[in-house]
Structure formats: C-alpha cells, structure tokens
Scaffold this motif. Structure first.
Motif, PDB file in Angstrom:
ATOM      1  N   LEU A 184      49.077  47.467  29.523  1.00 29.48           N
ATOM      2  CA  LEU A 184      48.717  47.686  30.925  1.00 29.48           C
ATOM      3  C   LEU A 184      48.629  49.173  31.233  1.00 29.48           C
ATOM      4  O   LEU A 184      47.686  49.637  31.897  1.00 29.48           O
ATOM      5  N   GLU A 185      49.605  49.938  30.743  1.00 27.25           N
ATOM      6  CA  GLU A 185      49.633  51.369  31.039  1.00 27.25           C
ATOM      7  C   GLU A 185      48.546  52.134  30.298  1.00 27.25           C
ATOM      8  O   GLU A 185      48.215  53.268  30.665  1.00 27.25           O
ATOM      9  N   SER A 186      47.968  51.539  29.265  1.00 26.10           N
ATOM     10  CA  SER A 186      46.888  52.207  28.532  1.00 26.10           C
ATOM     11  C   SER A 186      45.554  52.117  29.270  1.00 26.10           C
ATOM     12  O   SER A 186      44.609  52.835  28.934  1.00 26.10           O
ATOM     13  N   LEU A 187      45.471  51.249  30.274  1.00 27.23           N
ATOM     14  CA  LEU A 187      44.236  51.111  31.040  1.00 27.23           C
ATOM     15  C   LEU A 187      44.103  52.260  32.020  1.00 27.23           C
ATOM     16  O   LEU A 187      45.100  52.810  32.494  1.00 27.23           O
ATOM     17  N   PRO A 188      42.884  52.649  32.355  1.00 28.09           N
ATOM     18  CA  PRO A 188      42.717  53.722  33.339  1.00 28.09           C
ATOM     19  C   PRO A 188      43.192  53.291  34.710  1.00 28.09           C
ATOM     20  O   PRO A 188      43.168  52.105  35.052  1.00 28.09           O
ATOM     21  N   GLY A 189      43.622  54.258  35.501  1.00 30.03           N
ATOM     22  CA  GLY A 189      44.062  53.962  36.862  1.00 30.03           C
ATOM     23  C   GLY A 189      45.559  53.780  36.941  1.00 30.03           C
ATOM     24  O   GLY A 189      46.290  53.872  35.954  1.00 30.03           O
ATOM     25  N   GLN A 190      46.024  53.500  38.144  1.00 27.57           N
ATOM     26  CA  GLN A 190      47.454  53.369  38.416  1.00 27.57           C
ATOM     27  C   GLN A 190      47.784  51.924  38.742  1.00 27.57           C
ATOM     28  O   GLN A 190      47.038  51.239  39.424  1.00 27.57           O
ATOM     29  N   LEU A 243      46.311  43.142  45.879  1.00 30.67           N
ATOM     30  CA  LEU A 243      46.748  42.493  44.658  1.00 30.67           C
ATOM     31  C   LEU A 243      45.637  42.344  43.630  1.00 30.67           C
ATOM     32  O   LEU A 243      45.900  42.258  42.425  1.00 30.67           O
ATOM     33  N   ALA A 244      44.395  42.273  44.091  1.00 28.63           N
ATOM     34  CA  ALA A 244      43.286  41.953  43.188  1.00 28.63           C
ATOM     35  C   ALA A 244      43.163  42.959  42.052  1.00 28.63           C
ATOM     36  O   ALA A 244      42.953  42.584  40.891  1.00 28.63           O
ATOM     37  N   GLU A 245      43.297  44.226  42.356  1.00 29.17           N
ATOM     38  CA  GLU A 245      43.167  45.254  41.322  1.00 29.17           C
ATOM     39  C   GLU A 245      44.248  45.104  40.257  1.00 29.17           C
ATOM     40  O   GLU A 245      43.981  45.149  39.058  1.00 29.17           O
TER      41      GLU A 245
END
Length: 387
Positions: A244-250, A303-305
C-alpha cells in the motif's frame, strides 16, 4: 548555546504569560513538544510551560497580571492560564512518588532536574527560557539532532511507570525518529505484556496517531520485531501495508489499519461508530476485491480513494488515472433504477436487503446498462436462493 528560532519568541501573548509567572522571582520555561518542534522546524501547535511556582501561586500570579487561571489539573500541578483567548498549560515542576504502570502519584518540586527526570524521552525533556535559550538537563539536544529516540534514564523503569510509553515510543519514532535506542527497544520487548493492563481507549489513541504519521512503516517494523505489534493487533502482518505504501499518494490511517489487519477491531481499539462503519466498508472492498466501479458507486469520496488503493494491493489492475475522479462522478450519476417497492411483497426482511444488494451488483457490473426487469430478476433470484 542553542536558541529557539526567533519567530517562536515573537509572540507577545506568550511573553505576557511568561512575564506574569516570573514577575515575583519565579521561573517559567517552555517545555516539551513546543521546544522539540521549534528546533526541528516543525509546526508548534500548543505551548506548555513548566514553572517552579506552586499551583496556587501560579493562580495568584496570573490574577495579579489580569489573566484568567483555570485549574484544569491542579491536583497534578496544571493550571491553564488564558491570555487574549488563548490557553497555556502551566505545570509545576514534579517528581514521581509512586507509579503502578498506568498512573503516577506526584509531588511538586522546585527543581528542573527532578522534573526532567520523570519525562519519557530525552527529546521531550528540553526547556527554553523567555529569551529562547535552550536548557538540556538529560542530553536531549544531541538525540534530537541525530533523530535518536531514547528514554530518559533507565528505559525499563520508565516503561514500568506507564506501560503506554511502549506505544508512545513507536509513535514518536514514526514521526521524529531515525534511530531507535537498542536498550529502549529491548525494554519495549521485555515489557510488552504490561500493555494488557492499558485500556483499549488509550491504545487506540496511540495507534491512530502512529498510523497517521507520514511514514509509519519503520516504526511498525520495529513493533513487529519486538512483538509489540502482535500484542496490540494479533492478526497484523506488514506485507500488504508495504504494498500500500509503495503506491503513489497518501493513505489515511484507517486504510493502513485495514492493510495491517482485516479483523474486527471495534473493541480492540475502541473505534467510534463512524470509524467502525468505515473500517467495515474498507475491509469489504479489500476482501471481496471490489471493482473500481463498485468502489466509486458505493463509497463516499473520503473512502473511495483509500478503498481503491487497498484493492490494488490484492489485484493486478492499476487505478484509472487521471480519470479516477471523473469515473467516480459518472458512476454516482447512475442511481439504481429499482427500489424496495419493486421487490415487495416477493421479498421481505433480510431477503429484501440481499435482493437489493444483488440488483446493485448487477447494475454496477453491467456498466449501468441493465434494464430494470433484469435487475428485478437478479434481485428475486438472490433473495429466494438465500431465504
């Protein structure tokens, strides 16, 4: 000599409070988080003040200067001094007399060294006078400079005084640390069973703050290595959180919690009703491998993001970008063309709910094109099959 940045001291309201406390020979110092954050160049939200004045004298000094004093925790030495609508927590120097792993009995002191000795981490035991000169009784400046998180004094003793300090250690490491003191980690590991006596509310508060850090993974990795993570969340694993943390964004803290564990944590962490509801939705999206259309249709934007990011850790399909917001709007613009009235009296009670859910699933998966009669047939079939 280390001094606070000038902008921290350029606060006339703060100086008014400090001047009031020192007007008759007492001492008053900024302490703890305000000093730490100012030296790190991070935002300073609240300013706490430590003083050698006894609580009743603090009240008298504030009144003499025309300030309001509120005895918010006077038994523990804390008085909130209000100046121009702002509250400053002023606490008399203290030393611990007795501790039981959760609460402490304190005695008031006039000695800064005694006050510093009872604090948790060296970087939180820094003081600064009205001129901005930093006073460092326990070696916190070097630790702060190196981003080393270290307990004041004997780590095992600090933890026995309040076992919640184990979680505070990892929470502070997530935000401020780069290096963890080895003795501190060993003490956390040795003392982790003491967390059994800490309330779920307090544990939940610490975990929320830890998971809300910009990068909680290093702290969680240390928690796992010491067995503390499994003590708090027995089913927790780090693999999905790494993905999850490897994906772009927060990512939000609740989605990070779902990545760690898909168990029902409502009582474990005393989640609020709203938090528990959102947690269930995120778990459903992940465990049931919802499509992006289903996420966009069923979940609010808040929540969707996070749900879409979670699903990506379990399925090999990238989030639709840059058209994700547009895709979500298009999904939300297509309400289900059948209602409960269309399914009654054929379906009632729980069967009606299952039927509506099946109709909605069919509607989403058809790209919002299936006609109403076909949706009703899908609903009736689902309701009758599980009745």
């Amino acid at each position: 000599m280390t001094r606070l940045p000038d902008h921290i001291l350029a606060d006339p309201v703060l100086h008014r409070v400090l001047d009031a406390l020192e007007a008759q020979g007492n001492q008053a110092y900024l302490v703890g988080g305000a000093v730490r954050n100012a030296l790190l160049g991070e935002p300073v939200d609240d300013i706490d003040i430590a003083t050698d004045a006894m609580p009743d004298r603090t009240v008298a000094l504030a009144a003499r200067a025309g300030l309001r004093a509120v005895p918010t925790g006077i038994d523990h030495g804390t008085v909130t001094v209000v100046a121009e609508g702002r509250g400053f927590e002023v606490t008399t120097f203290r030393r611990d007399v007795q501790t039981d792993g959760r609460h402490a009995v304190v005695a008031f002191s006039t000695d800064m060294a005694e006050d510093a000795a009872r604090r948790d981490f060296t970087m939180n035991a820094l003081y600064a006078d009205a001129d901005g000169t930093v006073i460092d009784p326990v070696g916190g400046l070097a630790d702060l400079r190196d981003r080393r998180l270290r307990f004041v004094g004997d780590p095992a003793r600090r933890i026995r005084e309040d076992y919640l300090r184990i979680l505070r250690f990892f929470r502070f490491f997530a935000r401020y640390g780069r290096h963890a003191d080895r003795d501190a980690l060993q003490a956390c590991q040795d003392g982790r069973d003491g967390l059994d006596d800490i309330s779920c509310e307090r544990i939940g508060q610490e975990m929320r703050k830890l998971l809300a850090a910009a990068d909680p993974l290093p702290a969680l990795r240390l928690m796992s290595e010491t067995g503390v993570l499994q003590k708090v969340l027995p089913d927790a694993t780090l693999g999905r959180l790494r993905a999850l943390e490897s994906l772009p964004g927060q990512t939000g803290w609740l989605a990070r919690l779902v990545a760690l564990s898909q168990a029902d944590l409502t009582n474990v962490l005393r989640l609020s009703r709203a938090e528990a509801r959102d947690h269930r939705k995120l778990v459903a999206a992940l465990v049931e491998d919802w499509s992006f259309s289903r996420i966009a249709y069923r979940l609010d934007s808040s929540l969707a993001e996070d749900a879409a990011r979670l699903v990506q850790t379990a399925a090999d399909h990238p989030m639709p970008r840059p058209g994700w917001p547009e895709a979500r709007s298009a999904c939300r613009a297509n309400p289900l063309p059948v209602s409960a009235a269309d399914l009654q009296p054929h379906l009632q009670g729980p069967a009606l709910g299952r039927g509506l859910k099946a109709a909605e699933d069919a509607w989403i998966e058809s790209g919002f094109s299936l006609p109403a009669p076909a949706l009703i047939d899908a609903a009736l079939l689902a309701g009758e099959d599980t009745a």
